[in-house]
Enzyme design. Structure first.
Site, PDB file in Angstrom:
ATOM      1  N   HIS A  36     101.337  14.140 125.385  1.00 29.38           N
ATOM      2  CA  HIS A  36     100.542  13.404 124.388  1.00 29.38           C
ATOM      3  C   HIS A  36     101.464  13.153 123.199  1.00 29.38           C
ATOM      4  O   HIS A  36     101.554  13.975 122.292  1.00 29.38           O
ATOM      5  CB  HIS A  36      99.307  14.214 123.985  1.00 29.38           C
ATOM      6  CG  HIS A  36      98.317  14.364 125.091  1.00 29.38           C
ATOM      7  ND1 HIS A  36      97.632  13.277 125.613  1.00 29.38           N
ATOM      8  CD2 HIS A  36      97.903  15.438 125.795  1.00 29.38           C
ATOM      9  CE1 HIS A  36      96.834  13.703 126.589  1.00 29.38           C
ATOM     10  NE2 HIS A  36      96.983  14.996 126.727  1.00 29.38           N
ATOM     11  N   ASP A  79     100.192   9.690 126.948  1.00 33.06           N
ATOM     12  CA  ASP A  79      99.773   8.621 126.042  1.00 33.06           C
ATOM     13  C   ASP A  79     100.633   8.731 124.786  1.00 33.06           C
ATOM     14  O   ASP A  79     101.186   9.788 124.505  1.00 33.06           O
ATOM     15  CB  ASP A  79      98.256   8.631 125.736  1.00 33.06           C
ATOM     16  CG  ASP A  79      97.685   9.957 125.274  1.00 33.06           C
ATOM     17  OD1 ASP A  79      98.439  10.814 124.762  1.00 33.06           O
ATOM     18  OD2 ASP A  79      96.455  10.151 125.412  1.00 33.06           O
TER      19      ASP A  79
HETATM   20  C1  XIL Z   1      90.152  15.427 126.988  1.00 30.97           C
HETATM   21  C2  XIL Z   1      89.272  14.316 127.552  1.00 30.97           C
HETATM   22  O1  XIL Z   1      90.049  13.162 127.749  1.00 30.97           O
HETATM   23  C3  XIL Z   1      88.135  14.032 126.591  1.00 30.97           C
HETATM   24  O2  XIL Z   1      87.229  13.099 127.152  1.00 30.97           O
HETATM   25  C4  XIL Z   1      87.403  15.324 126.251  1.00 30.97           C
HETATM   26  O3  XIL Z   1      86.421  15.064 125.257  1.00 30.97           O
HETATM   27  C5  XIL Z   1      88.365  16.382 125.769  1.00 30.97           C
HETATM   28  O4  XIL Z   1      89.382  16.585 126.718  1.00 30.97           O
HETATM   29  N1  XIL Z   1      94.468  18.140 127.189  1.00 30.97           N
HETATM   30  C6  XIL Z   1      93.844  18.245 128.411  1.00 30.97           C
HETATM   31  C7  XIL Z   1      92.736  17.320 128.746  1.00 30.97           C
HETATM   32  O5  XIL Z   1      94.294  19.029 129.261  1.00 30.97           O
HETATM   33  O6  XIL Z   1      91.764  17.953 129.566  1.00 30.97           O
HETATM   34  C8  XIL Z   1      92.066  16.764 127.521  1.00 30.97           C
HETATM   35  O7  XIL Z   1      91.137  15.773 127.934  1.00 30.97           O
HETATM   36  C9  XIL Z   1      93.097  16.197 126.564  1.00 30.97           C
HETATM   37  C10 XIL Z   1      94.052  17.273 126.127  1.00 30.97           C
END
Ligand code: XIL
Length: 321
Positions: free
Chosen positions: A211, A243
């Site tokens: 991320h 992302d």
């Molecule tokens: C996020 C989802 O995309 C959202 O819809 C939810 O509200 C929260 O979780 N790390 C992870 C993912 O491992 O499971 C998370 O996904 C984003 C951060």
């Protein structure tokens, strides 16, 4: 026409994929594009296989959401990355505040893992067995959560052993963020691999969530060196939740930098044999989790809110493959 997945498979990787969710599949144009295997050869459920979704109250399992994603992947001929079994977040309060003692929480955790992994046995290329177990305090310590606080660090190998018993063919991953380049947190993730191995339990892979932020994405070289450090321990890696967010509204120069950041990250995976594939955390800004979590930020994905390709970003990604 060549897409992200067809290009990456032609270059020897297993998949290029995306997270998705059941409610977004009701958006017909979205559902069409997520099923386009030229771009997406793999799906991850963004929420529907999490503990809160699967076992919201003790011993009541609801697999419908996860089934819908698994069925879609199967119908499309896409690989499935299953996400996630043991995580402090999206964990029902009957677990986090349940006051279970050590032996009982081990039983609760292994029961959840066994039931969940068995449900999708043979369908998951990989399982993210443990998610985000390392704290963000900079010293690489484990994150305090009900599992660590009640069971101790042994909860991690115990979880991997339970998953391996339920589906011996699924690749078992540890998944986290801010472990994509050298840091105390990345070292702690290396130590998790060693910890699980020291128990004689198998761990197959490390999920690098990725991320990232436009302009501060780790360099290709830093990402390559980090992936190689994991590979040296005998595990594969995947970029599992890519992302690259920026302040909104996005500027032209930010989007240019974003194209470069996507390209440098893909380039890193292409340079490392142990990097098996790349997953976007959804593919369109329309359904990105970023704006809801990081105030004032967004525009993190290669397709915009109208499901249109950001041509410059997409082209840079293809060129990096
Ligand atoms: C996020 C989802 O995309 C959202 O819809 C939810 O509200 C929260 O979780 N790390 C992870 C993912 O491992 O499971 C998370 O996904 C984003 C951060």
């Amino acid at each position: 026409a060549s897409g992200l997945n067809s290009a990456i498979v032609a270059a020897g990787k297993l998949y290029f994929g995306t997270a998705t969710e059941t409610f977004t599949l009701e958006d017909v144009e979205y559902a069409t594009q997520v099923s386009n295997t030229a771009d997406f050869g793999q799906l991850s459920p963004a929420n529907s296989m999490k503990w809160q979704s699967v076992q919201p109250t003790q011993d009541t399992f609801t697999f419908d959401g996860g089934d819908a994603i698994a069925d879609l992947a199967e119908a499309n001929g896409q690989l499935l990355r299953c996400h996630t079994l043991v995580w402090y977040n999206q964990l029902p309060t009957w677990v986090s505040g349940g006051g279970f003692d050590n032996a009982t929480l081990i039983e609760v955790m292994t029961n959840h893992i066994t039931a969940t992994v068995t449900q999708w046995k043979g369908k998951c290329y990989a399982w993210d067995v443990v998610n985000e177990a390392i704290s963000d305090n900079g010293d690489g310590s484990f994150r305090s959560n009900v599992f660590l606080d009640t069971i101790g660090e042994a909860y991690i190998p115990i979880a991997f052993a339970a998953a391996a018993a339920a589906d011996p063919d699924a690749k078992l991953y540890y998944n986290d963020y801010s472990i994509e380049s050298d840091s105390p947190k990345a070292t702690a993730a290396l130590n998790i691999v060693k910890l699980v191995q020291s128990y004689g339990v198998k761990i197959d892979g490390i999920g690098l969530q990725a991320h990232f932020i436009v302009g501060s994405t780790p360099s290709t070289e830093a990402q390559v060196a980090n992936m190689e450090a994991f590979a040296a321990l005998g595990v594969e890696v995947g970029i599992t939740e890519l992302d690259i967010r920026t302040d909104t509204p996005v500027t032209a120069s930010a989007q240019t930098q974003q194209a470069a950041d996507y390209a440098s990250t893909i380039d890193a995976c292409m340079q490392v044999d142990a990097c098996v594939g790349i997953t976007l955390w959804d593919w369109t800004d329309k359904y990105s989790w970023v704006p809801g979590t990081f105030s004032g930020e967004g525009s993190a994905l290669p397709w915009d809110e109208d499901l249109q390709k950001k041509e410059d970003v997409y082209d840079a990604m293809i060129a990096a493959i």
